[in-house]
Write a protein that holds these residues in place. Structure first.
Motif, PDB file in Angstrom:
ATOM      1  N   ASN A  27       0.829  -1.209   0.000  1.00  0.00           N
ATOM      2  CA  ASN A  27       0.000   0.000   0.000  1.00  0.00           C
ATOM      3  C   ASN A  27       0.863   1.259   0.000  1.00  0.00           C
ATOM      4  O   ASN A  27       0.535   2.241  -0.658  1.00  0.00           O
ATOM      5  CB  ASN A  27      -0.937   0.022   1.206  1.00  0.00           C
ATOM      6  CG  ASN A  27      -2.046  -1.005   1.109  1.00  0.00           C
ATOM      7  OD1 ASN A  27      -2.221  -1.656   0.089  1.00  0.00           O
ATOM      8  ND2 ASN A  27      -2.789  -1.155   2.184  1.00  0.00           N
ATOM      9  N   PHE A  30       2.309   1.622  -3.520  1.00  0.00           N
ATOM     10  CA  PHE A  30       1.291   2.109  -4.453  1.00  0.00           C
ATOM     11  C   PHE A  30       0.968   3.574  -4.188  1.00  0.00           C
ATOM     12  O   PHE A  30       0.782   4.354  -5.126  1.00  0.00           O
ATOM     13  CB  PHE A  30       0.023   1.255  -4.396  1.00  0.00           C
ATOM     14  CG  PHE A  30      -0.994   1.706  -5.403  1.00  0.00           C
ATOM     15  CD1 PHE A  30      -0.792   1.464  -6.753  1.00  0.00           C
ATOM     16  CD2 PHE A  30      -2.114   2.406  -5.009  1.00  0.00           C
ATOM     17  CE1 PHE A  30      -1.715   1.904  -7.698  1.00  0.00           C
ATOM     18  CE2 PHE A  30      -3.043   2.852  -5.943  1.00  0.00           C
ATOM     19  CZ  PHE A  30      -2.845   2.592  -7.290  1.00  0.00           C
ATOM     20  N   LEU A  34       1.118   6.485  -6.862  1.00  0.00           N
ATOM     21  CA  LEU A  34      -0.044   7.322  -7.130  1.00  0.00           C
ATOM     22  C   LEU A  34       0.296   8.806  -7.001  1.00  0.00           C
ATOM     23  O   LEU A  34      -0.113   9.623  -7.832  1.00  0.00           O
ATOM     24  CB  LEU A  34      -1.181   6.948  -6.173  1.00  0.00           C
ATOM     25  CG  LEU A  34      -2.511   7.642  -6.368  1.00  0.00           C
ATOM     26  CD1 LEU A  34      -3.059   7.379  -7.756  1.00  0.00           C
ATOM     27  CD2 LEU A  34      -3.493   7.165  -5.305  1.00  0.00           C
ATOM     28  N   LYS A  70      -1.894   1.233 -13.246  1.00  0.00           N
ATOM     29  CA  LYS A  70      -2.771   0.061 -13.121  1.00  0.00           C
ATOM     30  C   LYS A  70      -1.951  -1.224 -13.020  1.00  0.00           C
ATOM     31  O   LYS A  70      -2.266  -2.108 -12.222  1.00  0.00           O
ATOM     32  CB  LYS A  70      -3.724  -0.022 -14.319  1.00  0.00           C
ATOM     33  CG  LYS A  70      -4.854   0.958 -14.250  1.00  0.00           C
ATOM     34  CD  LYS A  70      -5.837   0.939 -15.396  1.00  0.00           C
ATOM     35  CE  LYS A  70      -5.887  -0.221 -16.287  1.00  0.00           C
ATOM     36  NZ  LYS A  70      -6.879  -0.107 -17.368  1.00  0.00           N
ATOM     37  N   SER A  72       1.089  -1.488 -11.825  1.00  0.00           N
ATOM     38  CA  SER A  72       1.718  -1.564 -10.511  1.00  0.00           C
ATOM     39  C   SER A  72       0.714  -2.017  -9.449  1.00  0.00           C
ATOM     40  O   SER A  72       1.060  -2.791  -8.578  1.00  0.00           O
ATOM     41  CB  SER A  72       2.348  -0.227 -10.123  1.00  0.00           C
ATOM     42  OG  SER A  72       1.418   0.703  -9.660  1.00  0.00           O
ATOM     43  N   LYS A  73      -0.515  -1.556  -9.563  1.00  0.00           N
ATOM     44  CA  LYS A  73      -1.562  -1.982  -8.614  1.00  0.00           C
ATOM     45  C   LYS A  73      -1.770  -3.496  -8.709  1.00  0.00           C
ATOM     46  O   LYS A  73      -1.836  -4.186  -7.686  1.00  0.00           O
ATOM     47  CB  LYS A  73      -2.872  -1.258  -8.908  1.00  0.00           C
ATOM     48  CG  LYS A  73      -3.973  -1.623  -7.960  1.00  0.00           C
ATOM     49  CD  LYS A  73      -5.269  -0.924  -8.294  1.00  0.00           C
ATOM     50  CE  LYS A  73      -6.372  -1.418  -7.368  1.00  0.00           C
ATOM     51  NZ  LYS A  73      -7.689  -1.105  -7.833  1.00  0.00           N
ATOM     52  N   ILE A  78      -2.967  -5.370  -4.968  1.00  0.00           N
ATOM     53  CA  ILE A  78      -3.910  -4.507  -4.264  1.00  0.00           C
ATOM     54  C   ILE A  78      -5.285  -4.708  -4.860  1.00  0.00           C
ATOM     55  O   ILE A  78      -5.475  -4.626  -6.070  1.00  0.00           O
ATOM     56  CB  ILE A  78      -3.475  -3.037  -4.366  1.00  0.00           C
ATOM     57  CG1 ILE A  78      -2.129  -2.866  -3.664  1.00  0.00           C
ATOM     58  CG2 ILE A  78      -4.533  -2.112  -3.779  1.00  0.00           C
ATOM     59  CD1 ILE A  78      -1.511  -1.505  -3.822  1.00  0.00           C
ATOM     60  N   SER A  80      -9.718  -4.031  -4.551  1.00  0.00           N
ATOM     61  CA  SER A  80     -10.666  -2.935  -4.305  1.00  0.00           C
ATOM     62  C   SER A  80     -11.350  -3.001  -2.945  1.00  0.00           C
ATOM     63  O   SER A  80     -12.194  -2.176  -2.647  1.00  0.00           O
ATOM     64  CB  SER A  80     -11.727  -2.930  -5.404  1.00  0.00           C
ATOM     65  OG  SER A  80     -11.127  -2.743  -6.645  1.00  0.00           O
TER      66      SER A  80
END
Length: 81
Positions: A27, A30, A34, A70, A72-73, A78, A80
């Motif tokens: 997290n 990310f 972001l 996207k 990398s997520k 990760i 939702s």
């Protein structure tokens, strides 16, 4: 004194916000990705607004960065939830 000016400039040019979510390594990574995405979108938007990039170039650059974000997520696992 010059070093503190460099720190102040870095804080202005590359601002970072605190992370307030669930603290897990993926997290945090990310969140950094972001924030970098957001910062770059701002730069690209400014370049387009000032005529240094065409709207099409700006769109393509942002779209490419969005796909990287996207990816990398997904790679960080990760969800939702």
């Amino acid at each position: 004194m010059a070093e503190s000016n460099g720190i102040i400039k870095d804080g202005f040019l590359y601002p970072r916000s605190r992370y307030h979510g669930q603290v897990k390594p993926q997290n945090l990574v990310f969140n950094a990705n972001l924030q970098e995405f957001s910062q770059k979108v701002g730069y690209i938007s400014s370049l387009e607004t000032n005529g240094k990039l065409s709207p099409e170039e700006a769109y393509q650059k942002i779209e490419t960065m969005w796909e990287q974000l996207k990816k990398s997520k997904f790679e960080l696992g990760i969800t939702s939830d």
